[in-house]
Design an enzyme around this catalytic site. Structure first.
Site, PDB file in Angstrom:
ATOM      1  N   LYS A 220     -10.220  -6.514 -14.621  1.00 31.92           N
ATOM      2  CA  LYS A 220      -8.790  -6.636 -14.892  1.00 31.92           C
ATOM      3  C   LYS A 220      -8.061  -6.954 -13.589  1.00 31.92           C
ATOM      4  O   LYS A 220      -7.842  -6.084 -12.758  1.00 31.92           O
ATOM      5  CB  LYS A 220      -8.221  -5.343 -15.472  1.00 31.92           C
ATOM      6  CG  LYS A 220      -6.819  -5.557 -16.031  1.00 31.92           C
ATOM      7  CD  LYS A 220      -5.916  -4.358 -15.936  1.00 31.92           C
ATOM      8  CE  LYS A 220      -5.382  -4.082 -14.592  1.00 31.92           C
ATOM      9  NZ  LYS A 220      -4.578  -5.139 -13.967  1.00 31.92           N
TER      10      LYS A 220
ATOM     11  N   GLU B 293     -10.725   2.375  -3.717  1.00 25.85           N
ATOM     12  CA  GLU B 293     -10.321   1.705  -2.472  1.00 25.85           C
ATOM     13  C   GLU B 293      -8.802   1.692  -2.487  1.00 25.85           C
ATOM     14  O   GLU B 293      -8.190   0.878  -3.174  1.00 25.85           O
ATOM     15  CB  GLU B 293     -10.861   0.270  -2.444  1.00 25.85           C
ATOM     16  CG  GLU B 293     -12.374   0.162  -2.430  1.00 25.85           C
ATOM     17  CD  GLU B 293     -12.991   0.527  -1.095  1.00 25.85           C
ATOM     18  OE1 GLU B 293     -12.253   0.646  -0.097  1.00 25.85           O
ATOM     19  OE2 GLU B 293     -14.212   0.717  -1.058  1.00 25.85           O
TER      20      GLU B 293
ATOM     21  N   CYS C 254      -4.413  -3.832   2.973  1.00 24.85           N
ATOM     22  CA  CYS C 254      -4.610  -2.387   3.137  1.00 24.85           C
ATOM     23  C   CYS C 254      -5.082  -2.090   4.553  1.00 24.85           C
ATOM     24  O   CYS C 254      -4.899  -0.996   5.060  1.00 24.85           O
ATOM     25  CB  CYS C 254      -5.637  -1.902   2.127  1.00 24.85           C
ATOM     26  SG  CYS C 254      -7.133  -2.893   2.143  1.00 24.85           S
TER      27      CYS C 254
ATOM     28  N   GLU D 266       3.019   2.670   3.766  1.00 24.94           N
ATOM     29  CA  GLU D 266       2.433   1.339   3.975  1.00 24.94           C
ATOM     30  C   GLU D 266       3.557   0.317   4.010  1.00 24.94           C
ATOM     31  O   GLU D 266       4.352   0.243   3.064  1.00 24.94           O
ATOM     32  CB  GLU D 266       1.548   1.009   2.773  1.00 24.94           C
ATOM     33  CG  GLU D 266       0.095   1.198   3.004  1.00 24.94           C
ATOM     34  CD  GLU D 266      -0.724   0.628   1.855  1.00 24.94           C
ATOM     35  OE1 GLU D 266      -0.421   0.929   0.705  1.00 24.94           O
ATOM     36  OE2 GLU D 266      -1.671  -0.107   2.145  1.00 24.94           O
TER      37      GLU D 266
HETATM   38  P1  NAD Z   1      -1.047  -1.144  -7.580  1.00 18.80           P
HETATM   39  O1  NAD Z   1      -1.759   0.165  -7.526  1.00 18.80           O
HETATM   40  O2  NAD Z   1       0.323  -1.161  -8.128  1.00 18.80           O
HETATM   41  O3  NAD Z   1      -1.865  -2.197  -8.468  1.00 18.80           O
HETATM   42  C1  NAD Z   1      -3.227  -2.440  -8.253  1.00 18.80           C
HETATM   43  C2  NAD Z   1      -3.878  -2.695  -9.584  1.00 18.80           C
HETATM   44  O4  NAD Z   1      -3.683  -1.554 -10.410  1.00 18.80           O
HETATM   45  C3  NAD Z   1      -3.305  -3.879 -10.357  1.00 18.80           C
HETATM   46  O5  NAD Z   1      -4.348  -4.542 -11.009  1.00 18.80           O
HETATM   47  C4  NAD Z   1      -2.403  -3.230 -11.376  1.00 18.80           C
HETATM   48  O6  NAD Z   1      -2.272  -3.978 -12.554  1.00 18.80           O
HETATM   49  C5  NAD Z   1      -3.163  -1.964 -11.656  1.00 18.80           C
HETATM   50  N1  NAD Z   1      -2.337  -0.878 -12.197  1.00 18.80           N
HETATM   51  C6  NAD Z   1      -1.049  -0.597 -11.935  1.00 18.80           C
HETATM   52  N2  NAD Z   1      -0.658   0.476 -12.662  1.00 18.80           N
HETATM   53  C7  NAD Z   1      -1.730   0.858 -13.392  1.00 18.80           C
HETATM   54  C8  NAD Z   1      -1.964   1.891 -14.326  1.00 18.80           C
HETATM   55  N3  NAD Z   1      -1.006   2.748 -14.680  1.00 18.80           N
HETATM   56  N4  NAD Z   1      -3.187   1.993 -14.879  1.00 18.80           N
HETATM   57  C9  NAD Z   1      -4.158   1.133 -14.540  1.00 18.80           C
HETATM   58  N5  NAD Z   1      -4.008   0.131 -13.656  1.00 18.80           N
HETATM   59  C10 NAD Z   1      -2.802   0.000 -13.084  1.00 18.80           C
HETATM   60  O7  NAD Z   1      -1.128  -1.723  -6.133  1.00 18.80           O
HETATM   61  P2  NAD Z   1      -0.527  -3.100  -5.594  1.00 18.80           P
HETATM   62  O8  NAD Z   1       0.812  -2.819  -5.070  1.00 18.80           O
HETATM   63  O9  NAD Z   1      -0.678  -4.186  -6.574  1.00 18.80           O
HETATM   64  O10 NAD Z   1      -1.581  -3.424  -4.447  1.00 18.80           O
HETATM   65  C11 NAD Z   1      -1.401  -3.011  -3.171  1.00 18.80           C
HETATM   66  C12 NAD Z   1      -2.113  -1.700  -2.898  1.00 18.80           C
HETATM   67  O11 NAD Z   1      -3.520  -1.921  -2.952  1.00 18.80           O
HETATM   68  C13 NAD Z   1      -1.831  -1.192  -1.519  1.00 18.80           C
HETATM   69  O12 NAD Z   1      -1.641   0.200  -1.525  1.00 18.80           O
HETATM   70  C14 NAD Z   1      -3.088  -1.559  -0.757  1.00 18.80           C
HETATM   71  O13 NAD Z   1      -3.318  -0.788   0.376  1.00 18.80           O
HETATM   72  C15 NAD Z   1      -4.121  -1.384  -1.786  1.00 18.80           C
HETATM   73  N6  NAD Z   1      -5.333  -2.121  -1.437  1.00 18.80           N
HETATM   74  C16 NAD Z   1      -6.419  -1.414  -1.007  1.00 18.80           C
HETATM   75  C17 NAD Z   1      -7.570  -2.077  -0.619  1.00 18.80           C
HETATM   76  C18 NAD Z   1      -8.774  -1.308  -0.155  1.00 18.80           C
HETATM   77  O14 NAD Z   1      -9.851  -1.871  -0.146  1.00 18.80           O
HETATM   78  N7  NAD Z   1      -8.649  -0.044   0.252  1.00 18.80           N
HETATM   79  C19 NAD Z   1      -7.619  -3.474  -0.675  1.00 18.80           C
HETATM   80  C20 NAD Z   1      -6.492  -4.179  -1.103  1.00 18.80           C
HETATM   81  C21 NAD Z   1      -5.356  -3.475  -1.488  1.00 18.80           C
END
Ligand code: NAD
Length: 489
Positions: free
Chosen positions: A185, A261, A295, A392
């Site tokens: 997804k 992650e 991240c 962040e």
């Molecule tokens: P987010 O948590 O809002 O979304 C990430 C994913 O989660 C998306 O696919 C989104 O559709 C899904 N999502 C959102 N709400 C959900 C729910 N209630 N149930 C299930 N899935 C849900 O994060 P974002 O703002 O899109 O992405 C940025 C974040 O990702 C930052 O915090 C960044 O640090 C982190 N990130 C971490 C890594 C790592 O490897 N540690 C890598 C890239 C990004």
């Protein structure tokens, strides 16, 4: 694979349907999700918008395919991954353009991500044939211990928008190599790269049902339905710490295997003996890669007082010269932020930091009226209590903090719930070892602003999550250990 034109469309060579059981199809509701170009705010494509029932169809397909996929020869799985690696590289230019259009980063960076993403398929094609067990004598000498590894089972992968291709391959590579079937997804902002990847894997020979892709504007509802179903065995999530914690709680119902992650708040430490010819470019890379939307992005730049003046001046000078433009423009170095919410967040953090006494040395504002562009920014003199040090940033803003000695640097660096990556710049061998021990993070970059590498275990500690992606460790996230006690007397 079958493609029924009435059921699903193809735009610019990319399917726009859901991939379920080897077929591309529309959502049951017929709803579509619009994809925006963040450089213009214009809609560039619409893709199927799955609901919970579509997700269950995907789980049904993944469950049906699981046993036969697990039974395939490791070499068979390896060769599909290897072929997919080659196909991705053959389409590097097209995939890079697609990525830039849906996510915004400059095309040169997108090309880099395509190659990085492909590497996970190459690496795990090589790991697929090295899944090992053990056989040894128990300490009392009476029995033998036999261990083997088997695939965890149907695995659900949730990926963020910031690395639209690599976050998917980093999960799918090890899962497919291990013999797990997958439901992917992608983030709602960037579904196109995942759909293109699905098409590549099918062309590479992946059997029907082994990979299923659900694009949706309702991640919560879709995910809840999947997590509640006991046929799902694994959840691998990359995204914010907040959503990750919530998913962990839900995943307890069926005791899913988890990989998390999550977010980061990386410190980058420039010690008193650092070579500024390494530290300045290293800091620029760690901060500005992906426009700061990573991240792993350097969130807090900590510089020894003896170097602070020279370092900050050079950093500000370099950042002020960076070309901010739509990612498709020649020479673009910084693209737009992903959306309006990101722009509001970065703007708010800057306002809070300046109100707390921070001094903007370059940048500090939005650029233009359309798209979500923000100027590369350096801000100094921000107190540690400011939001910009605690949250962040996810944008091209570099807060610089001056420290007096190493103990203070470690104490500031570790003063966060996050623990993904730290960066250090020093010419001292002794300091390198001290820092690796002292820093509370899953990864440490030494005299370089990049740690990502398919051959290395990527992951965090504390609120940055757990589990490792890539390296020799990555495949174990998708394998269960089975032990047999052998009495051979
Ligand atoms: P987010 O948590 O809002 O979304 C990430 C994913 O989660 C998306 O696919 C989104 O559709 C899904 N999502 C959102 N709400 C959900 C729910 N209630 N149930 C299930 N899935 C849900 O994060 P974002 O703002 O899109 O992405 C940025 C974040 O990702 C930052 O915090 C960044 O640090 C982190 N990130 C971490 C890594 C790592 O490897 N540690 C890598 C890239 C990004």
């Amino acid at each position: 694979m079958t493609m029924n034109a009435q059921e699903s469309r193809v735009v610019g060579g990319v399917p726009t349907g859901l991939l379920i059981g080897g077929e591309w199809r529309r959502a049951r509701s017929g709803n579509e999700l619009k994809v925006e170009d963040p450089a213009t705010g214009e809609v560039i494509a619409s893709v199927a918008d799955a609901g919970p029932d579509d997700a269950l169809d995907a789980l049904e397909a993944a469950t049906r395919a699981q046993a036969s996929w697990a039974a395939t020869a490791p070499r068979f799985r390896a060769e599909i991954l290897r072929s997919a690696y080659e196909k991705i590289m053959a389409q590097q230019e097209e995939l890079a353009l697609l990525m830039t259009l849906e996510m915004g980063k400059p095309v040169a960076e997108s090309k880099g991500e395509v190659a990085y993403a492909a590497e996970f398929f190459r690496w795990f094609s090589e790991e697929a044939v090295r899944i090992k067990g053990e056989y040894y004598r128990s300490p009392d000498g009476l029995t033998k211990v036999l261990t083997s590894r088997s695939p965890v089972g149907p695995s659900y992968m949730i990926t963020p928008w910031n690395f639209p291709l690599a976050m998917g391959t980093r999960k799918m590579g090890p899962a497919l190599a291990a013999g797990c079937t997958v439901i992917l997804k992608p983030a709602e902002q960037t579904p196109l790269c995942s759909l293109a990847l699905g098409s590549i894997l099918i062309d590479a020979g992946l059997p029907a049902g082994v990979l299923n892709i659900v694009t949706t504007s309702q991640p919560g509802e879709v995910t809840d339905r999947l997590i509640d179903d006991a046929r799902l065995r694994k959840l691998s999530f990359t995204g914010s710490t907040e959503v990750g914690k919530m998913l962990m709680r839900k995943a307890s119902t069926n005791l899913l295997r988890l990989s998390m992650e999550l977010g980061g708040n990386a410190p980058l430490i420039v010690f008193s003996d650092a070579d500024l010819d390494k530290a300045v470019p290293g800091a620029i890379f760690a901060k500005m890669r992906n426009g700061g939307e990573a991240c792993t992005s350097a969130n807090r730049i900590l510089v020894h007082k003896d170097l602070a003046g020279a370092f900050t001046e050079r950093l500000s000078d370099e950042l002020s010269k960076m070309k901010v433009a739509r990612g498709t423009v020649t020479g673009a170095q910084v693209g737009p932020l992903i959306d309006q919410d990101a722009l509001i967040k970065v703007t708010g953090l800057l306002e809070d930091a300046t109100a707390a006494g921070g001094k903007v040395l370059t940048g500090g504002s939005r650029i233009g009226e359309s798209g979500y562009f923000y100027a590369p920014t350096v801000i100094a003199g921000v107190p540690r209590s400011a939001r910009i040090f605690r949250e962040e940033i996810f944008g091209p803003v570099a807060p610089v903090y001056t420290f007096d000695d190493d103990d203070e640097a470690y104490s500031v660096a570790n003063d966060t719930n996050y623990g993904l990556v730290s960066y250090i710049f020093t010419e001292s061998f002794k300091r390198v070892h001290q820092a690796i021990d002292a820093l509370q993070s899953g990864m440490v970059g030494v005299n370089q602003g990049l740690v990502s590498n398919a051959a290395a275990p990527f992951g965090g500690v504390k609120h940055s999550g757990f589990g490792r992606e890539g390296g020799f460790e990555g495949i174990n996230e998708y394998l269960d250990v089975k032990y047999a006690a052998l009495n051979l007397s």
